[in-house]
Design a protein around this motif. Structure first.
Motif, PDB file in Angstrom:
ATOM      1  N   VAL A  39       0.839  -1.209   0.000  1.00 57.66           N
ATOM      2  CA  VAL A  39       0.000   0.000   0.000  1.00 57.66           C
ATOM      3  C   VAL A  39       0.870   1.254   0.000  1.00 57.66           C
ATOM      4  N   ALA A  40       1.873   1.286   0.873  1.00 57.86           N
ATOM      5  CA  ALA A  40       2.752   2.458   0.936  1.00 57.86           C
ATOM      6  C   ALA A  40       3.599   2.571  -0.325  1.00 57.86           C
ATOM      7  N   ALA A  41       4.138   1.444  -0.794  1.00 52.79           N
ATOM      8  CA  ALA A  41       5.023   1.491  -1.967  1.00 52.79           C
ATOM      9  C   ALA A  41       4.253   1.921  -3.214  1.00 52.79           C
ATOM     10  N   GLN A  42       3.005   1.450  -3.336  1.00 53.03           N
ATOM     11  CA  GLN A  42       2.234   1.830  -4.534  1.00 53.03           C
ATOM     12  C   GLN A  42       1.820   3.295  -4.466  1.00 53.03           C
ATOM     13  N   ARG A  43       1.660   3.828  -3.273  1.00 57.19           N
ATOM     14  CA  ARG A  43       1.295   5.248  -3.150  1.00 57.19           C
ATOM     15  C   ARG A  43       2.522   6.149  -3.303  1.00 57.19           C
ATOM     16  N   MET A  44       3.685   5.697  -2.802  1.00 56.61           N
ATOM     17  CA  MET A  44       4.868   6.569  -2.739  1.00 56.61           C
ATOM     18  C   MET A  44       5.834   6.361  -3.910  1.00 56.61           C
ATOM     19  N   ILE A  45       5.844   5.150  -4.491  1.00 56.53           N
ATOM     20  CA  ILE A  45       6.841   4.870  -5.537  1.00 56.53           C
ATOM     21  C   ILE A  45       6.184   4.771  -6.914  1.00 56.53           C
ATOM     22  N   ARG A  46       5.348   3.777  -7.110  1.00 57.81           N
ATOM     23  CA  ARG A  46       4.685   3.576  -8.414  1.00 57.81           C
ATOM     24  C   ARG A  46       3.412   2.787  -8.160  1.00 57.81           C
ATOM     25  N   SER A  47       2.336   3.143  -8.866  1.00 60.02           N
ATOM     26  CA  SER A  47       1.024   2.552  -8.576  1.00 60.02           C
ATOM     27  C   SER A  47       0.981   1.053  -8.884  1.00 60.02           C
ATOM     28  N   ASP A  48       1.975   0.560  -9.672  1.00 57.49           N
ATOM     29  CA  ASP A  48       1.989  -0.888  -9.924  1.00 57.49           C
ATOM     30  C   ASP A  48       3.228  -1.558  -9.306  1.00 57.49           C
ATOM     31  N   PHE A  49       3.775  -0.938  -8.265  1.00 64.96           N
ATOM     32  CA  PHE A  49       4.952  -1.496  -7.588  1.00 64.96           C
ATOM     33  C   PHE A  49       4.657  -2.896  -7.060  1.00 64.96           C
ATOM     34  N   SER A  50       5.587  -3.835  -7.291  1.00 59.69           N
ATOM     35  CA  SER A  50       5.469  -5.189  -6.762  1.00 59.69           C
ATOM     36  C   SER A  50       6.529  -5.411  -5.694  1.00 59.69           C
ATOM     37  N   VAL A  51       6.087  -5.620  -4.452  1.00 57.93           N
ATOM     38  CA  VAL A  51       7.037  -5.846  -3.355  1.00 57.93           C
ATOM     39  C   VAL A  51       7.852  -7.114  -3.621  1.00 57.93           C
ATOM     40  N   THR A  52       7.194  -8.165  -4.099  1.00 60.04           N
ATOM     41  CA  THR A  52       7.880  -9.433  -4.365  1.00 60.04           C
ATOM     42  C   THR A  52       9.031  -9.247  -5.353  1.00 60.04           C
ATOM     43  N   LYS A  53       8.766  -8.464  -6.420  1.00 58.99           N
ATOM     44  CA  LYS A  53       9.756  -8.343  -7.492  1.00 58.99           C
ATOM     45  C   LYS A  53      10.741  -7.203  -7.287  1.00 58.99           C
ATOM     46  N   GLU A  54      10.338  -6.159  -6.546  1.00 60.15           N
ATOM     47  CA  GLU A  54      11.151  -4.938  -6.539  1.00 60.15           C
ATOM     48  C   GLU A  54      11.634  -4.522  -5.153  1.00 60.15           C
ATOM     49  N   HIS A  55      11.420  -5.382  -4.167  1.00 59.46           N
ATOM     50  CA  HIS A  55      11.846  -5.013  -2.806  1.00 59.46           C
ATOM     51  C   HIS A  55      13.361  -4.810  -2.768  1.00 59.46           C
TER      52      HIS A  55
END
Ligand code: URA
Ligand code: SF4
Length: 189
Positions: free
Chosen positions: A123-139
């Motif tokens: 939720v935080a990453a999609q709001r702060m970084i990119r709306s389609d951010f994937s934690v699994t792939k881009e952590h």
């Protein structure tokens, strides 16, 4: 000081319907000269009861990771959330609620001027970084925007449910320690 003025204003906020069911506004916690800002999604039950971010089981895990890289929420970093009031049943904040609450986080960001922002969970990453951010792939990957380094990692509550991801999460914090060494001047003094 400026942060305390902002906190006082925020404690009375009724900009979205989440104010109706909250016990406490969870404004944030940390030092006003923090160079590292952590952002979660929103308060859970313990946070709502105590008025502080990440104070339940997931908070204990977060504190453990912070301690491992010489961070301490009372000494050299800051913890905030996308929404400051608890969503009922811990559901994800609605887009309208996040939008209504973002001005508070933007003001916190303006006061702190962090060098690094770590987004805890999707939720935080999609709001702060990119709306389609994937934690699994881009952590663990730092992306620079206007001189600030943003990174997304696993939410501590997700790590409690899926402990197999803990080694990868820990590696993200080690990468964070290295990035702090590169771009921060006060954090590790
Ligand atoms: N989870 C969050 O995202 N934020 C908190 O403050 C606590 C749990
Ligand atoms: Fe205000 Fe944010 Fe609470 Fe909504 S969640 S009432 S916008 S502080």
């Amino acid at each position: 000081m400026e942060m305390e003025t902002l906190r006082t204003e925020c404690l009375g906020c009724t900009r979205c319907p989440l104010h109706e069911t909250r016990t406490n506004v969870v404004f944030g916690q940390g030092v006003e000269d923090a160079e590292v800002l952590f952002v979660g999604e929103g308060p859970g039950q313990n946070e709502d009861e105590q008025g502080l971010p990440f104070v339940g089981k997931s908070g204990q895990l977060l504190d453990k990771y912070l301690f491992a890289i010489d961070l301490d929420r009372t000494k050299n970093c800051y913890i905030a959330n996308i929404v400051k009031c608890r969503p009922p049943q811990n559901r994800d904040p609605l887009p309208t609620e996040s939008e209504a609450c973002m001005p508070w986080l933007r003001e916190q960001f303006r006061i702190l001027k962090p060098k690094i922002v770590v987004c805890l969970g999707r939720v935080a990453a999609q709001r702060m970084i990119r709306s389609d951010f994937s934690v699994t792939k881009e952590h663990g990957v730092f992306v620079e925007k206007n001189g600030v380094f943003f990174m997304g990692t696993f939410h501590p509550a997700a790590l409690l449910r899926q402990p197999q991801n803990k080694p990868e999460a820990f590696a993200d914090f080690v990468a964070l320690r290295d990035k702090i060494g590169e771009v921060c001047s006060r954090t590790y003094l």
